[in-house]
Design a protein around this motif. Sequence first.
Motif, PDB file in Angstrom:
ATOM      1  N   ILE A  64     -21.508   9.169  72.011  1.00 27.50           N
ATOM      2  CA  ILE A  64     -22.889   8.764  71.728  1.00 27.50           C
ATOM      3  C   ILE A  64     -23.777   9.023  72.938  1.00 27.50           C
ATOM      4  O   ILE A  64     -24.845   9.642  72.835  1.00 27.50           O
ATOM      5  CB  ILE A  64     -22.950   7.290  71.317  1.00 27.50           C
ATOM      6  CG1 ILE A  64     -22.296   7.097  69.946  1.00 27.50           C
ATOM      7  CG2 ILE A  64     -24.399   6.788  71.279  1.00 27.50           C
ATOM      8  CD1 ILE A  64     -22.165   5.654  69.533  1.00 27.50           C
ATOM      9  N   LEU A  67     -24.337  12.809  73.658  1.00 28.21           N
ATOM     10  CA  LEU A  67     -25.386  13.429  72.847  1.00 28.21           C
ATOM     11  C   LEU A  67     -26.769  12.995  73.312  1.00 28.21           C
ATOM     12  O   LEU A  67     -27.707  13.802  73.375  1.00 28.21           O
ATOM     13  CB  LEU A  67     -25.179  13.074  71.377  1.00 28.21           C
ATOM     14  CG  LEU A  67     -23.940  13.670  70.698  1.00 28.21           C
ATOM     15  CD1 LEU A  67     -23.811  13.132  69.275  1.00 28.21           C
ATOM     16  CD2 LEU A  67     -23.984  15.185  70.689  1.00 28.21           C
ATOM     17  N   LEU A  68     -26.910  11.717  73.642  1.00 25.90           N
ATOM     18  CA  LEU A  68     -28.205  11.222  74.111  1.00 25.90           C
ATOM     19  C   LEU A  68     -28.627  11.904  75.402  1.00 25.90           C
ATOM     20  O   LEU A  68     -29.785  12.318  75.553  1.00 25.90           O
ATOM     21  CB  LEU A  68     -28.139   9.708  74.316  1.00 25.90           C
ATOM     22  CG  LEU A  68     -28.168   8.832  73.073  1.00 25.90           C
ATOM     23  CD1 LEU A  68     -27.925   7.384  73.459  1.00 25.90           C
ATOM     24  CD2 LEU A  68     -29.495   8.962  72.350  1.00 25.90           C
ATOM     25  N   THR A 275     -29.246  17.772  66.555  1.00 27.68           N
ATOM     26  CA  THR A 275     -28.548  17.005  67.592  1.00 27.68           C
ATOM     27  C   THR A 275     -29.251  15.682  67.847  1.00 27.68           C
ATOM     28  O   THR A 275     -28.606  14.634  67.991  1.00 27.68           O
ATOM     29  CB  THR A 275     -28.471  17.815  68.894  1.00 27.68           C
ATOM     30  OG1 THR A 275     -27.953  19.114  68.615  1.00 27.68           O
ATOM     31  CG2 THR A 275     -27.590  17.120  69.912  1.00 27.68           C
ATOM     32  N   ASP A 276     -30.575  15.722  67.880  1.00 32.53           N
ATOM     33  CA  ASP A 276     -31.354  14.508  68.093  1.00 32.53           C
ATOM     34  C   ASP A 276     -31.149  13.524  66.944  1.00 32.53           C
ATOM     35  O   ASP A 276     -30.969  12.316  67.158  1.00 32.53           O
ATOM     36  CB  ASP A 276     -32.828  14.870  68.234  1.00 32.53           C
ATOM     37  CG  ASP A 276     -33.669  13.708  68.732  1.00 32.53           C
ATOM     38  OD1 ASP A 276     -33.103  12.707  69.187  1.00 32.53           O
ATOM     39  OD2 ASP A 276     -34.901  13.805  68.654  1.00 32.53           O
ATOM     40  N   SER A 279     -27.604  11.971  67.162  1.00 33.98           N
ATOM     41  CA  SER A 279     -27.512  10.990  68.237  1.00 33.98           C
ATOM     42  C   SER A 279     -28.269   9.718  67.884  1.00 33.98           C
ATOM     43  O   SER A 279     -27.820   8.605  68.187  1.00 33.98           O
ATOM     44  CB  SER A 279     -28.042  11.578  69.549  1.00 33.98           C
ATOM     45  OG  SER A 279     -29.430  11.854  69.458  1.00 33.98           O
ATOM     46  N   THR A 283     -26.563   6.113  67.517  1.00 32.95           N
ATOM     47  CA  THR A 283     -27.100   5.070  68.383  1.00 32.95           C
ATOM     48  C   THR A 283     -27.493   3.829  67.580  1.00 32.95           C
ATOM     49  O   THR A 283     -27.259   2.694  68.010  1.00 32.95           O
ATOM     50  CB  THR A 283     -28.322   5.600  69.153  1.00 32.95           C
ATOM     51  OG1 THR A 283     -27.920   6.706  69.957  1.00 32.95           O
ATOM     52  CG2 THR A 283     -28.900   4.524  70.054  1.00 32.95           C
TER      53      THR A 283
END
Length: 409
Positions: A64, A67-68, A275-276, A279, A283
Amino acid sequence: MSGVTVIAGILFTWCVLSHRLARWSVTAPIAMMLAGIALTSGSDPPLVFDFGDLDGFERAVEVIVALLLFVDATEVPAGVIRRERKVVARLVGAALPLTLGAAFLAAFAFFPDQPGWVLAVLATVVAPLDLAPASAVVRDKRVPARLREVLSVEGGLNDGITSPVFLLCLAGAAAESRTAGGDYADALLDAVGAAGWAVAAGSVVGWVAGRVLRRSWAKGWTLPTATRLAVLSVPIAAYTLSGSLGGNGFVASFVAGVFIAPALRHLPEDSVQMTDDLSTLLTLALWFLFGQLVNDEFWDGFHLSVVLYAVLAVTVVRLLPVMLSLLGTDLSLSDRLFLGLMGPRGVTTVVFGLLAAIHLPAADGGDFIARVMVITVMVSIVLHGLSTEPVGRLYGRRRRVPPEPRGVE
């Protein structure tokens, strides 16, 4: 009904009502956290999540944050860094180290019985920024665009810079718990080596992927949908390659984001969107689990020293270093106060706190760090969540910004 179904339903409900909830500064992380608190509380809660599989849980939270960090690194606007290089350099080069030092000294004053390495880990846990719990302020056009841009850039760089420091401190604390104050050299060298392998893996993966993607798009060999998938594969590749070499995955992902960022300017604008989104989804699930951590830690007795430290950590500990580091710039006193006070803590603090709790025995600081982490994030959500709208109104009155025409986003 499974926990995943409940989380998905709560997320869908928030999305449907997101515009109305935004009027009360109820962001998605806050909504998921409140739902987690409500559904995991009591003697017989509707949902209970078992964190018994520590290895699997550790990998999940590392992915997590990987990715962030990758998304943060790719979204740092180069133009803002060039325009505001003096302010950004002072924030990450002076204010951040001073904030870490102030967090350590405050922890030493409040918790003198804790080992020094544990307090150092705690300082790196409570320092990172996460704008998601107070995202409304970044989108509020009443706040000057310059301040919002600087805050976004700092938020993108802050976590990536703090991550290696966290790993070093965690290695020292783990060595101290094993050796009872013995030699930490091996543990620290291992941490430095892990950071080195992470930087190497991330830079190679990011640079090669950027070159290949840019050339492929320029020659018409790929499609926008395939480009989004390719970008998603980059942090995963950096994370796994770094792990196989003995490095840290989320540091490698951040470095990969830094190296691929120049190439992304020549790709479709939504190349990082998948991807955003992924994530963000992961999250939000973590924020729901954080609700159970609140029930496990927050209500287990009242610890005044922890609450006082948490309040200082999200206010004075950041405010004073930012104010000092920005002396001599062209920012006004109110703008410096804004940057100093608007530093919410969120998912990075949660992940670092969970990793510390996993790697440190409960008796040697693991439970202590988890408790302080939970209280710090809760205090930050309350303070920053409640302050976003008043801050926006204050800047709006000062600038006398007229309302935007209907239909203009």
